[in-house]
Design a protein around this motif. Structure first.
Motif, PDB file in Angstrom:
ATOM      1  N   LEU A 213       0.819  -1.215   0.000  1.00  6.57           N
ATOM      2  CA  LEU A 213       0.000   0.000   0.000  1.00  6.57           C
ATOM      3  C   LEU A 213       0.848   1.259   0.000  1.00  6.57           C
ATOM      4  CD1 LEU A 213      -3.067  -0.527   2.366  1.00  6.57           C
ATOM      5  CD2 LEU A 213      -3.094   0.116  -0.031  1.00  6.57           C
ATOM      6  N   SER A 214       1.975   1.212   0.664  1.00  3.62           N
ATOM      7  CA  SER A 214       2.803   2.412   0.787  1.00  3.62           C
ATOM      8  C   SER A 214       3.755   2.600  -0.377  1.00  3.62           C
ATOM      9  CB  SER A 214       3.595   2.361   2.096  1.00  3.62           C
ATOM     10  OG  SER A 214       4.419   1.208   2.133  1.00  3.62           O
ATOM     11  N   THR A 215       3.874   1.622  -1.272  1.00  2.00           N
ATOM     12  CA  THR A 215       4.851   1.713  -2.371  1.00  2.00           C
ATOM     13  C   THR A 215       4.212   1.702  -3.750  1.00  2.00           C
ATOM     14  OG1 THR A 215       5.153  -0.698  -2.292  1.00  2.00           O
ATOM     15  CG2 THR A 215       6.659   0.646  -0.975  1.00  2.00           C
ATOM     16  N   GLU A 216       3.136   0.960  -3.936  1.00  2.00           N
ATOM     17  CA  GLU A 216       2.528   0.842  -5.258  1.00  2.00           C
ATOM     18  C   GLU A 216       1.677   2.069  -5.557  1.00  2.00           C
ATOM     19  OE1 GLU A 216       2.681  -1.273  -7.687  1.00  2.00           O
ATOM     20  OE2 GLU A 216       3.944  -2.836  -6.811  1.00  2.00           O
ATOM     21  N   ARG A 217       1.908   2.681  -6.724  1.00  2.00           N
ATOM     22  CA  ARG A 217       1.108   3.804  -7.183  1.00  2.00           C
ATOM     23  C   ARG A 217       0.882   3.685  -8.691  1.00  2.00           C
ATOM     24  NH1 ARG A 217       0.533   3.780  -2.690  1.00  2.00           N
ATOM     25  NH2 ARG A 217       0.604   5.451  -1.132  1.00  2.00           N
ATOM     26  N   LEU A 218      -0.189   4.272  -9.166  1.00  2.00           N
ATOM     27  CA  LEU A 218      -0.480   4.292 -10.597  1.00  2.00           C
ATOM     28  C   LEU A 218       0.403   5.330 -11.272  1.00  2.00           C
ATOM     29  CD1 LEU A 218      -4.385   4.126 -10.492  1.00  2.00           C
ATOM     30  CD2 LEU A 218      -2.795   2.260 -10.889  1.00  2.00           C
ATOM     31  N   SER A 219       1.075   4.911 -12.318  1.00  2.00           N
ATOM     32  CA  SER A 219       1.980   5.816 -13.029  1.00  2.00           C
ATOM     33  C   SER A 219       1.198   6.675 -14.018  1.00  2.00           C
ATOM     34  CB  SER A 219       3.056   5.015 -13.768  1.00  2.00           C
ATOM     35  OG  SER A 219       3.862   5.868 -14.552  1.00  2.00           O
ATOM     36  N   LEU A 220       1.529   7.967 -14.059  1.00  2.00           N
ATOM     37  CA  LEU A 220       0.899   8.897 -15.003  1.00  2.00           C
ATOM     38  C   LEU A 220       1.707   9.049 -16.274  1.00  2.00           C
ATOM     39  CD1 LEU A 220      -0.182  11.747 -12.548  1.00  2.00           C
ATOM     40  CD2 LEU A 220      -1.492   9.778 -13.300  1.00  2.00           C
ATOM     41  N   GLU A 221       2.902   8.519 -16.293  1.00  6.51           N
ATOM     42  CA  GLU A 221       3.781   8.709 -17.447  1.00  6.51           C
ATOM     43  C   GLU A 221       3.263   7.919 -18.642  1.00  6.51           C
ATOM     44  OE1 GLU A 221       8.496   8.138 -18.667  1.00  6.51           O
ATOM     45  OE2 GLU A 221       7.793   7.701 -16.637  1.00  6.51           O
ATOM     46  N   GLY A 222       3.140   8.597 -19.758  1.00  9.06           N
ATOM     47  CA  GLY A 222       2.707   7.956 -20.993  1.00  9.06           C
ATOM     48  C   GLY A 222       1.236   7.626 -21.056  1.00  9.06           C
ATOM     49  N   PRO A 224      -2.918   8.647 -21.311  1.00  8.63           N
ATOM     50  CA  PRO A 224      -3.752   9.722 -21.875  1.00  8.63           C
ATOM     51  C   PRO A 224      -4.149  10.720 -20.802  1.00  8.63           C
ATOM     52  CG  PRO A 224      -4.520   7.558 -22.616  1.00  8.63           C
ATOM     53  CD  PRO A 224      -3.495   7.305 -21.554  1.00  8.63           C
ATOM     54  N   SER A 225      -4.299  11.964 -21.219  1.00  6.86           N
ATOM     55  CA  SER A 225      -4.624  13.022 -20.263  1.00  6.86           C
ATOM     56  C   SER A 225      -5.972  12.785 -19.588  1.00  6.86           C
ATOM     57  CB  SER A 225      -4.628  14.382 -20.970  1.00  6.86           C
ATOM     58  OG  SER A 225      -5.575  14.388 -22.040  1.00  6.86           O
ATOM     59  N   GLU A 226      -6.907  12.081 -20.277  1.00 10.29           N
ATOM     60  CA  GLU A 226      -8.214  11.837 -19.678  1.00 10.29           C
ATOM     61  C   GLU A 226      -8.115  10.934 -18.441  1.00 10.29           C
ATOM     62  OE1 GLU A 226      -8.763  12.809 -23.947  1.00 10.29           O
ATOM     63  OE2 GLU A 226      -7.488  11.434 -22.821  1.00 10.29           O
ATOM     64  N   LEU A 227      -7.061  10.105 -18.376  1.00  7.86           N
ATOM     65  CA  LEU A 227      -6.921   9.189 -17.255  1.00  7.86           C
ATOM     66  C   LEU A 227      -6.134   9.779 -16.097  1.00  7.86           C
ATOM     67  CD1 LEU A 227      -6.235   5.807 -19.086  1.00  7.86           C
ATOM     68  CD2 LEU A 227      -8.394   6.701 -18.255  1.00  7.86           C
ATOM     69  N   HIS A 228      -5.521  10.922 -16.301  1.00  6.58           N
ATOM     70  CA  HIS A 228      -4.727  11.515 -15.231  1.00  6.58           C
ATOM     71  C   HIS A 228      -5.551  11.810 -13.981  1.00  6.58           C
ATOM     72  CE1 HIS A 228      -1.095  12.889 -17.897  1.00  6.58           C
ATOM     73  NE2 HIS A 228      -1.350  11.594 -17.965  1.00  6.58           N
ATOM     74  N   PRO A 229      -6.754  12.426 -14.088  1.00  2.00           N
ATOM     75  CA  PRO A 229      -7.532  12.665 -12.859  1.00  2.00           C
ATOM     76  C   PRO A 229      -7.912  11.372 -12.133  1.00  2.00           C
ATOM     77  CG  PRO A 229      -8.370  14.001 -14.675  1.00  2.00           C
ATOM     78  CD  PRO A 229      -7.402  13.034 -15.266  1.00  2.00           C
ATOM     79  N   ILE A 230      -8.235  10.320 -12.905  1.00  2.00           N
ATOM     80  CA  ILE A 230      -8.598   9.048 -12.279  1.00  2.00           C
ATOM     81  C   ILE A 230      -7.410   8.465 -11.540  1.00  2.00           C
ATOM     82  CG2 ILE A 230      -9.439   6.717 -12.718  1.00  2.00           C
ATOM     83  CD1 ILE A 230     -10.885   7.773 -15.163  1.00  2.00           C
ATOM     84  N   ALA A 231      -6.251   8.450 -12.210  1.00  2.00           N
ATOM     85  CA  ALA A 231      -5.054   7.895 -11.585  1.00  2.00           C
ATOM     86  C   ALA A 231      -4.664   8.694 -10.350  1.00  2.00           C
ATOM     87  CB  ALA A 231      -3.907   7.873 -12.592  1.00  2.00           C
ATOM     88  N   GLN A 232      -4.756  10.014 -10.432  1.00  2.00           N
ATOM     89  CA  GLN A 232      -4.401  10.849  -9.291  1.00  2.00           C
ATOM     90  C   GLN A 232      -5.356  10.594  -8.120  1.00  2.00           C
ATOM     91  OE1 GLN A 232      -1.607  12.856  -9.209  1.00  2.00           O
ATOM     92  NE2 GLN A 232      -2.147  12.822  -7.025  1.00  2.00           N
TER      93      GLN A 232
END
Length: 487
Positions: A213-222, A224-232
């Protein structure tokens, strides 16, 4: 109500959009074609009228001259004729039709002319109609020649144009069908590629556990911009979960450590007092035994909580080694038999079983938890059986009781933390022991399950992978010095 997937929704929407576009194209094509026919007809009418109005009086001084001029203005697709509106005559006068062999078949009573007379409006505006499978435009205009009033009539054949329009419409329908199929296949590929980032997100989320939980995160690199808010948003949620999980883990670990010392002291002093309880009456001795029993129970609970806290923190230490499961069962039997009031029994060990790899202390802890549960939840008159079975792939250690058993609907739930079965309402417990068994077995590469015991009751089974080596056929056995009735 089932909800369609995003892929199917996008594919169906794109296909409907393509088909709707072709439907609009067909409608627009029909409207434009009809408008063009009317414009051509209007242009032909104006040109013909202007030519007639430009004739000199001497060129139209007789009906024969008028018929000749009308034949010059007419064509195979355009029929022009005149009706003399006599001042003293009620209704239309005689029709003046073009002369010539090409127009010899037309006369005032001709069926086509009667059909045109029937559809032409009072204001003379162009009107489209069908007759004998062909398409015509007809209209009328007032005209004065040499001071005489006439009604100029037009009948234009547009059958060829309408047939071409129909062929174009059929072609558009065929193209629309082919385009729909092509678009469906193309959109399937495009949508699949476009939704690959969502599949990657799903895979990442599926791989996140309490340990990561403390290490895994969704990467925003590469992405689509539409998925950035969801990933964040997911990353923020994971941050909050990691913080809450860390607080809970720290609390359980801290409380468990803080409780171990006083509980150990209470248990030790109560047992010491029991050994010197000669001066106490029977009620005082029972109360002291209750204190000792409850303190030991609390000690086991604290140890179980520590095991779970260590596992959640990724600090659970296991020392797996190759061992003989039968020896482990016999040692456990010898250790627990004195505290079981003679209820614990060891079933005969079959020959030819394989070895296993496990942490002997942890595996013994799991068996002890199961035996204590069986002693607690089964009738005092019924035995508790230890048994071993095996096949080529795994070795199974059994703890069987002859109580009420575990309902099929609860057999997976009872291994959850702080979950107790429906038959345990009248028995004290914390609902943590089976969860510890499940955690330890999974960390050793095995599993735990519960089934029905022969003759009724519950059969708790600890399953471990077999070590691929020659099976154990003969070994020193505790049964040499255990009485036959004990095994």
């Amino acid at each position: 109500m089932a909800v369609a997937s995003i892929r199917r929704h996008l594919q169906a929407t794109s296909l409907l959009a393509v088909l709707a576009g072709y439907v609009v194209l067909l409608l627009v094509n029909r409207q434009l074609s009809a408008r063009l026919r009317q414009d051509r007809h209007d242009a032909q009418v104006r040109a013909t009228t202007q030519l007639l109005q430009g004739l000199l009086p001497e060129e139209i001084d007789s009906t024969a001259e008028l018929r000749r001029h009308l034949s010059d203005l007419a064509s195979p697709s355009l029929l022009v004729w005149m009706i003399w509106l006599e001042p003293d005559r009620q209704g239309p006068g005689p029709a003046i039709l073009p002369s010539g062999a090409a127009f010899r078949q037309f006369h005032s009573g001709h069926a086509l002319l009667r059909a045109a007379d029937a559809v032409v409006p009072a204001d003379g505006m162009p009107r489209e109609f069908r007759f004998d499978g062909r398409t015509y435009f007809t209209c009328s205009m007032p005209l004065r020649l040499a001071g005489k009033p006439y009604q100029l009539r037009f009948l234009q054949d547009f059958t060829l144009e309408t047939e071409q329009e129909r062929l174009i419409s059929l072609l558009l329908v065929a193209v629309a069908g082919a385009s729909a199929l092509f678009t469906s296949a193309l959109m399937r590929l495009v949508i699949h590629r476009g939704l690959l980032p969502l599949d990657a997100f799903s895979a990442t989320l599926a791989g996140i556990s309490a340990l990561s939980l403390s290490t895994e995160r969704l990467s925003l690199e590469g992405q689509p911009s539409e998925l950035h808010p969801i990933a964040q948003a997911f990353n923020d949620l994971l941050d909050r979960l990691a913080e809450a999980w860390e607080h809970q883990r720290t609390f359980v670990n801290g409380v468990s450590h803080e409780l171990r010392t006083p509980i150990t002291l209470i248990s030790g002093y109560s047992r010491r007092l029991l050994r010197r309880a000669d001066q106490l009456d029977q009620q005082q001795q029972k109360q002291l035994e209750l204190v000792a029993s409850e303190s030991e129970s609390m000690g086991r609970l604290v140890n179980d909580l520590l095991e779970i806290a260590r596992d959640d923190a990724g600090r659970l230490q296991l020392e797996s080694q190759q061992l003989d499961p039968a020896v482990l069962l016999e040692e456990l039997f010898v250790r627990l038999r004195p505290t079981s009031d003679g209820r614990l029994q060891l079933q005969p060990i079959p020959s030819g079983y394989p070895g296993v790899s496990a942490d002997p202390e942890r595996l013994s802890q799991c068996l002890t938890n199961l035996v204590e549960n069986a002693l607690k939840y089964s009738p005092a008159s019924q035995p508790i059986e230890l048994a071993l079975s095996s096949d080529a792939d795994q070795v199974v250690l059994h703890v069987r009781d002859h109580g009420a058993g575990v309902p099929a609907a609860e057999r997976d739930k009872i291994f959850g933390r702080f979950v107790r079965g429906s038959g345990s309402a009248d028995t004290s417990g914390h609902g943590i022991g089976l969860a510890v068994v499940k955690t330890l077995m999974e960390r050793m590469g095995g599993s735990v399950r519960v089934g029905d015991a022969p003759g009724g009751g519950a059969d708790f089974q600890l399953c471990l992978p077999a070590i691929p080596e020659p099976p154990v056929s003969s070994r020193p056995s505790l049964r040499r010095w255990l009485s036959p009735g004990l095994s």
